[in-house]
Design a protein around this motif. Structure first.
Motif, PDB file in Angstrom:
ATOM      1  N   THR A  41       0.814  -1.218   0.000  1.00  0.00           N
ATOM      2  CA  THR A  41       0.000   0.000   0.000  1.00  0.00           C
ATOM      3  C   THR A  41       0.845   1.265   0.000  1.00  0.00           C
TER       4      THR A  41
ATOM      5  N   ARG B  62      -1.877  -0.065  -4.262  1.00  0.00           N
ATOM      6  CA  ARG B  62      -2.919   0.233  -3.276  1.00  0.00           C
ATOM      7  C   ARG B  62      -4.302   0.233  -3.929  1.00  0.00           C
TER       8      ARG B  62
ATOM      9  N   VAL C 113      -4.847  -0.127   5.286  1.00  0.00           N
ATOM     10  CA  VAL C 113      -4.551   1.100   4.560  1.00  0.00           C
ATOM     11  C   VAL C 113      -4.527   2.276   5.547  1.00  0.00           C
TER      12      VAL C 113
ATOM     13  N   TYR D  75      -5.929   7.166   3.117  1.00  0.00           N
ATOM     14  CA  TYR D  75      -6.189   6.464   1.859  1.00  0.00           C
ATOM     15  C   TYR D  75      -7.479   5.627   1.893  1.00  0.00           C
TER      16      TYR D  75
ATOM     17  N   TYR E 215      -9.455   3.788  -1.174  1.00  0.00           N
ATOM     18  CA  TYR E 215      -9.465   2.323  -1.209  1.00  0.00           C
ATOM     19  C   TYR E 215     -10.905   1.815  -1.336  1.00  0.00           C
TER      20      TYR E 215
END
Length: 174
Positions: free
Chosen positions: A60, A66, A90, A94, A98
């Motif tokens: 990631t 990622r 994560v 993020y 995601y």
């Protein structure tokens, strides 16, 4: 009077349908999700939480992985809706991107791996039927859907990450 009777029956039929749907969840998706959670957590414990987290954190670090590899693995192995739990690997900043990548991938994977999102299967089957009637292979379509899906989740992940960063910068300065 007949109108009132029919209206009452129609009203109650909504709740009957809702009850049937709920009963289907209780005997179908809920036990499946619980079993998947137990299975994945068992695998993580067997492999080692530190190893799994270190692997996930390594991949990631790179935006391309990622928003491609992690969502693909999550959707393939855990299916919808359990795939979102991989977001635990994560960084907080993020997570929205995601999630966007995962939610955007649960349809494109269905042509190759129907288990990933059974709820989307009817869409895929409808499209596949039209493609077959036109004389084309659904296998090629499924592969193209998958590839297009990977491209889309990467783009959406990167854009959502950037938008989220801009939004949180604006909040911090106020």
């Amino acid at each position: 009077m007949e109108f009132i009777s029919k209206a009452a029956e129609a009203f109650i039929s909504l709740f009957t349908a809702g009850g049937e749907t709920f009963a289907g969840w209780v005997t179908g998706i809920i036990p499946q999700v619980v079993c998947l959670m137990v299975f994945v957590n068992s695998i993580i414990k067997l492999v080692g939480t530190d190893r799994v987290e270190n692997f996930a954190k390594k991949i990631t670090r790179y935006a391309v992985l990622r928003y491609t590899l992690l969502p693909i693995l999550a959707v393939f192995f855990l299916a919808n809706p359990m795939c979102y739990t991989f977001g635990r690997f994560v960084d907080e900043k993020y997570k929205p991107a995601y999630y966007d990548a995962c939610v955007s991938f649960v349809h494109p994977i269905t042509g190759l791996f129907p288990h990933a999102n059974a709820g989307e299967l009817f869409v895929w089957l409808g499209i596949a039927e039209g493609v077959q009637k036109a004389g084309f292979s659904t296998g090629g379509l499924a592969v193209r859907y998958f590839i297009a899906g990977v491209i889309v989740i990467l783009i959406r992940g990167l854009l959502t990450e950037r938008i989220y960063a801009m939004m949180t910068r604006g909040k911090a300065s106020k």
